[in-house]
Design a protein around this motif. Structure first.
Motif, PDB file in Angstrom:
ATOM      1  N   ILE A  74       0.913  -1.178  -0.107  1.00 37.67           N
ATOM      2  CA  ILE A  74      -0.019  -0.129  -0.064  1.00 37.67           C
ATOM      3  C   ILE A  74       1.036   1.183   0.121  1.00 37.67           C
ATOM      4  N   PRO A  75       0.699   2.241  -1.019  1.00 37.92           N
ATOM      5  CA  PRO A  75       1.475   3.339  -0.780  1.00 37.92           C
ATOM      6  C   PRO A  75       1.329   4.122   0.509  1.00 37.92           C
ATOM      7  N   ALA A  76       2.471   4.588   0.830  1.00 37.06           N
ATOM      8  CA  ALA A  76       2.534   5.356   2.158  1.00 37.06           C
ATOM      9  C   ALA A  76       1.715   6.827   2.074  1.00 37.06           C
ATOM     10  N   SER A  77       1.171   7.130   2.794  1.00 36.30           N
ATOM     11  CA  SER A  77       0.331   8.368   3.075  1.00 36.30           C
ATOM     12  C   SER A  77       1.452   9.597   3.233  1.00 36.30           C
ATOM     13  N   PRO A  78       1.342  10.591   2.894  1.00 40.30           N
ATOM     14  CA  PRO A  78       2.224  11.668   2.872  1.00 40.30           C
ATOM     15  C   PRO A  78       2.122  12.046   4.476  1.00 40.30           C
ATOM     16  N   LEU A  79       3.413  12.290   4.914  1.00 45.47           N
ATOM     17  CA  LEU A  79       3.568  12.572   6.267  1.00 45.47           C
ATOM     18  C   LEU A  79       4.288  14.107   6.604  1.00 45.47           C
ATOM     19  N   LYS A 130      15.120  19.181   9.235  1.00 39.78           N
ATOM     20  CA  LYS A 130      15.520  18.624   8.011  1.00 39.78           C
ATOM     21  C   LYS A 130      16.253  17.300   8.137  1.00 39.78           C
ATOM     22  N   MET A 131      16.845  17.033   9.020  1.00 40.02           N
ATOM     23  CA  MET A 131      17.410  15.799   9.260  1.00 40.02           C
ATOM     24  C   MET A 131      16.449  14.565   9.360  1.00 40.02           C
ATOM     25  N   ILE A 132      15.410  14.822  10.358  1.00 42.42           N
ATOM     26  CA  ILE A 132      14.193  13.769  10.091  1.00 42.42           C
ATOM     27  C   ILE A 132      13.615  13.525   8.896  1.00 42.42           C
ATOM     28  N   GLN A 133      13.323  14.811   8.220  1.00 44.49           N
ATOM     29  CA  GLN A 133      12.626  14.724   6.765  1.00 44.49           C
ATOM     30  C   GLN A 133      13.566  13.713   5.719  1.00 44.49           C
ATOM     31  N   LEU A 136      13.292  10.065   6.526  1.00 43.61           N
ATOM     32  CA  LEU A 136      12.099   9.551   6.361  1.00 43.61           C
ATOM     33  C   LEU A 136      12.341   9.195   4.751  1.00 43.61           C
ATOM     34  N   ILE A 137      12.611  10.483   3.848  1.00 47.75           N
ATOM     35  CA  ILE A 137      12.825  10.117   2.412  1.00 47.75           C
ATOM     36  C   ILE A 137      13.662   8.882   1.953  1.00 47.75           C
ATOM     37  N   LYS A 138      14.971   8.961   2.705  1.00 43.91           N
ATOM     38  CA  LYS A 138      15.877   7.658   2.248  1.00 43.91           C
ATOM     39  C   LYS A 138      15.079   6.355   2.596  1.00 43.91           C
ATOM     40  N   ASN A 139      14.150   6.258   3.615  1.00 45.28           N
ATOM     41  CA  ASN A 139      13.439   4.958   3.956  1.00 45.28           C
ATOM     42  C   ASN A 139      12.053   4.999   3.241  1.00 45.28           C
ATOM     43  N   ASN A 140      11.968   5.664   2.048  1.00 42.81           N
ATOM     44  CA  ASN A 140      10.795   5.269   1.395  1.00 42.81           C
ATOM     45  C   ASN A 140       9.464   5.909   1.884  1.00 42.81           C
ATOM     46  N   TYR A 141       9.437   6.942   2.875  1.00 42.42           N
ATOM     47  CA  TYR A 141       8.211   7.493   3.390  1.00 42.42           C
ATOM     48  C   TYR A 141       8.038   8.665   2.421  1.00 42.42           C
ATOM     49  N   LYS A 142       6.808   9.044   2.249  1.00 44.57           N
ATOM     50  CA  LYS A 142       6.425  10.315   1.730  1.00 44.57           C
ATOM     51  C   LYS A 142       6.369  11.544   2.493  1.00 44.57           C
ATOM     52  N   LEU A 231      12.005   4.780  13.918  1.00 44.12           N
ATOM     53  CA  LEU A 231      11.610   4.232  12.718  1.00 44.12           C
ATOM     54  C   LEU A 231      11.988   2.904  12.831  1.00 44.12           C
ATOM     55  N   SER A 232      12.746   2.248  13.336  1.00 46.97           N
ATOM     56  CA  SER A 232      12.976   0.712  13.416  1.00 46.97           C
ATOM     57  C   SER A 232      11.599  -0.114  13.914  1.00 46.97           C
ATOM     58  N   ASP A 233      10.857   0.502  14.437  1.00 44.05           N
ATOM     59  CA  ASP A 233       9.419   0.083  14.864  1.00 44.05           C
ATOM     60  C   ASP A 233       8.581  -0.186  13.798  1.00 44.05           C
ATOM     61  N   GLN A 234       7.839  -1.466  13.422  1.00 40.68           N
ATOM     62  CA  GLN A 234       7.240  -1.725  12.367  1.00 40.68           C
ATOM     63  C   GLN A 234       5.755  -0.932  12.375  1.00 40.68           C
TER      64      GLN A 234
END
Length: 702
Positions: A74-79, A130-133, A136-142, A231-234
């Motif tokens: 399922i595509p990730a919803s924007p965060l 910026k670091m958090i954003q 997230l991007i590096k780990n395939n989140y929108k 972010l390691s938590d499923q």
């Protein structure tokens, strides 16, 4: 509570203390920091000892995990990510101790305490954001910058410990940082946290520039560790993976067929109040709420475009039930939108009026003003006027309308939908000023490309049970033959393609058609009845349905009725209402249809009749305007003869017109252009329907 835009660390002299720090890796490859030596040997545990800043440390150990990339189907919803906020214990009372300042070669000289205080100048929250954003991007989140989105990442600093050491002999500075952050994914649509997880972060023995720079970098590194642990938590991936049914969204050129409901019997608003209450929708978006109305049993909801803003998923409350809805289409200029619930509600749709309201008619506005808790609030008033604003039609009403009513239904005394609320004038105190605007429901449907369609396929039993009700709704009894004469030739509906048309009567052909269960004929006859009753929109919807059921020969006759005869009758009605712009639009559509058909001569005659009527009407209006404005010409001449003065330019003419004539003239007309050359004057007046007339005359010689 304070946002960590900057952290300030000041020094207060106190006693001395000692510290030591260890870094080690367990059998699973997880990295740990510890303030005590691991019990097992270095050979067994694979740990490494970090050079201690101090012989003793009070900072706890922190397990470091790797972030998990989003990998769901399922595509990730924007965060959206908000700045880190501080919620430290006792922070509201002023400065609080968060660490110790050390010095010396062994970091064994206690210099002072590090104190939390708002207003530092070296660590901006933008860096952490910026670091958090980026993580997230590096780990395939929108990631989105728009905070008016469904899912928002909220972070709160719950605890922080900072120990620093300045080695003056070596000219170095080192920092140890431990912190605890609460990370939450907030669902703005459901107004609740999806998940909330506390994770630790640490950065030990960091060395980077001077004390302030080093501490800033150490805090950022600790935040990164804390976020990686989060972010390691499923559950993080689960919180933004919303598995909902996606509806087929029509393209912008496609007509949307919906089984709309029209009146089958004359009732009152009170008699229809039960269904009106059930179909009144409260629509929640990520930043507020608005109102809407259920117009089909398939879950189609009509509302304003500004209610849904830039979103595409919404919560809709109907009859005390909650539904997820999706945007199908919107038109920002007309401020209308169509939603559809992902599961069809078990509710009968509201009834749409086939007649236009008149000024002075009583109306009822339904909606959820100010708060969702005020859903199904009913206010009443009258249609105060019919207005044109930027080329769009509106009803003006004195009915009390507040924020939250937007998109809500407006009914006539028969409980039939005539409009939806859109805007109004609000006082500085937030109360309605009695000048509010409504969008006519037919305009809303036309703008969104909504036409009468059919409900989902029913079983044979359901069809048989509902057949009688359907015929009754169209004005027929099962055994009754309408007296309305049909323009459909008997041959085109009752003969095979190879057979010539016969001259049997309409009644006999209707009997044959009913024997053959020809739905097209029934729908066509119903359309003619609707046209005779000036229910033109219903007639068009019925003709469109008839096309779906018609044979090839039948279709040509229905096409002519749909594109020529019914529009012709509608245009004649609109001429009586003086809606000239709409008449011109109808004429242009008729011309476009005629250019593509064979039977041009008869159809062109109808178009010519409409154009001739418009010309006569325009001439009559011009003459009427000139008659009303003749006093202006006479007064200008009289003023010139007595004073020798007359307006020189447009501004002077506008002032002259507004100050010297009664409101019954100035309220109807305005001066749009004025030219004067010597004694020759040319004035162009315009009424508020944008009709123009010109007064040209010459001033007499004095």
């Amino acid at each position: 509570m304070c946002v960590i835009r900057f952290i300030i660390l000041t020094y207060i002299i106190t006693s001395t203390a000692y510290a030591g720090v260890y870094k080690w890796v367990d059998d699973q490859g997880n990295i740990h920091f510890s303030d005590s030596h691991p019990e097992a040997s270095s050979a067994d545990q694979g740990f490494e000892t970090v050079k201690p800043n101090k012989p003793h440390s009070r900072l706890p150990q922190v397990k470091v995990a790797y972030p998990k990339a989003y990998n769901k189907n399922i595509p990730a919803s924007p965060l959206a990510v908000t700045p880190l906020k501080a919620e430290l214990p006792d922070a509201q009372y002023g400065e609080i101790s968060v660490g110790t300042q050390w010095a010396g070669y062994q970091c064994d000289k206690k210099v002072g305490k590090l104190v939390w205080k708002v207003g530092n100048t070296y660590l901006a929250d933008e860096s952490a954001l910026k670091m958090i954003q980026n993580t997230l991007i590096k780990n395939n989140y929108k990631v989105t910058e728009n905070l008016e989105t469904r899912f928002i990442l909220i972070s709160k600093l719950k605890k922080i410990i900072v120990d620093t050491c300045d080695n003056y002999d070596e000219g170095t500075s080192k920092s140890d940082v431990y912190l605890k952050i609460e990370w939450s994914v907030f669902d703005s649509l459901y107004r609740k946290k999806q998940i909330s997880i506390d994770t630790d972060g640490a950065s030990y023995a960091s060395s980077y520039g001077n004390t302030n720079q080093n501490t800033s970098q150490a805090i950022l590194s600790a935040i990164q560790v804390s976020f990686d642990n989060f972010l390691s938590d499923q559950r993080v991936a689960d919180s933004v993976a919303i598995n909902i049914k996606l509806l087929d969204t029509p393209n912008k050129f496609e007509l949307i067929k919906i089984p709309l409901r029209y009146p089958e019997e004359q009732l009152t608003f009170k008699q229809r109040s039960a269904i009106i209450k059930k179909t009144a929708a409260t629509i929640r978006n990520v930043s507020g709420h608005g109102s809407g109305v259920l117009i089909s049993s398939q879950g189609h909801i009509l509302t304003n475009a500004h209610v849904i803003s830039e979103g595409n998923q919404f919560l809709v409350f109907l009859n005390n039930e909650e539904y997820v809805a999706q945007l199908l289409r919107k038109d920002v200029k007309r401020d209308v939108a169509l939603l559809q619930t992902t599961t069809a509600p078990d509710i009968q749709a509201t009834v749409i009026s086939q007649t236009l309201p008149d000024v002075g008619d009583t109306i009822y506005v339904v909606g959820s003003p100010l708060s969702e808790s005020l859903k199904y609030t009913v206010t009443s008033g009258i249609i105060s006027a019919q207005r044109e604003r930027k080329g769009l039609s509106y009803y003006q009403t004195d009915t009390v309308i507040h924020p939250g009513n937007s998109g809500g239904p407006v009914y006539n005394k028969q409980g039939e939908l005539i409009a939806i609320s859109v805007s109004g004038l609000i006082s500085a105190a937030g109360t309605s000023m009695g000048i509010n605007y409504l969008i006519p429901v037919n305009d809303a449907l036309a703008t969104l490309g909504i036409i009468q369609g059919t409900a989902p396929e029913k079983t044979a039993t359901q069809t048989a049970n509902e057949e009688g009700q359907a015929k009754s709704a169209f004005g027929f009894k099962t055994t009754h033959i309408t007296k309305q004469k049909s323009t459909l030739s008997t041959g085109s509906f009752s003969q095979k393609p190879s057979e010539p048309a016969t001259s049997t009567s309409t009644a006999s052909s209707a009997n044959i058609l009913r024997t053959n269960k020809d739905k097209a004929f029934d729908l066509y006859q119903s359309a003619l009845n609707a046209k005779a009753n000036r229910e033109f929109q219903r007639a068009i919807h019925l003709l469109q349905q008839a096309l779906d059921a018609a044979t090839i020969k039948q279709k040509q006759v229905i096409f002519d009725e749909l594109h020529i005869d019914t529009p012709y009758a509608y245009a004649q009605y609109l001429i009586q209402q003086r809606d000239i712009d709409e008449v011109n639009t109808i004429i242009n559509r008729m011309k476009q249809y005629v250019s593509q058909t064979r039977n041009r001569i008869a159809n062109l005659k109808k178009i010519e009749q409409l154009e001739t009527t418009l010309q006569h009407l325009s001439s009559a209006e011009q003459a009427n305007m000139k008659a009303n404005l003749t006093p202006v010409k006479i007064y200008i001449i009289e003023t010139y003869l007595t004073t020798g003065q007359a307006p020189q330019n447009l501004q002077e003419m506008k002032t002259f017109f507004m100050t010297n004539f009664r409101s019954d003239i100035t309220s109807k007309f305005k001066v749009s252009n004025y030219e004067r050359q010597g004694r020759s004057i040319r004035i162009i007046f315009e009424d508020y329907s944008e009709n123009k007339t010109t007064l040209s005359f010459t001033l007499p010689s004095q």
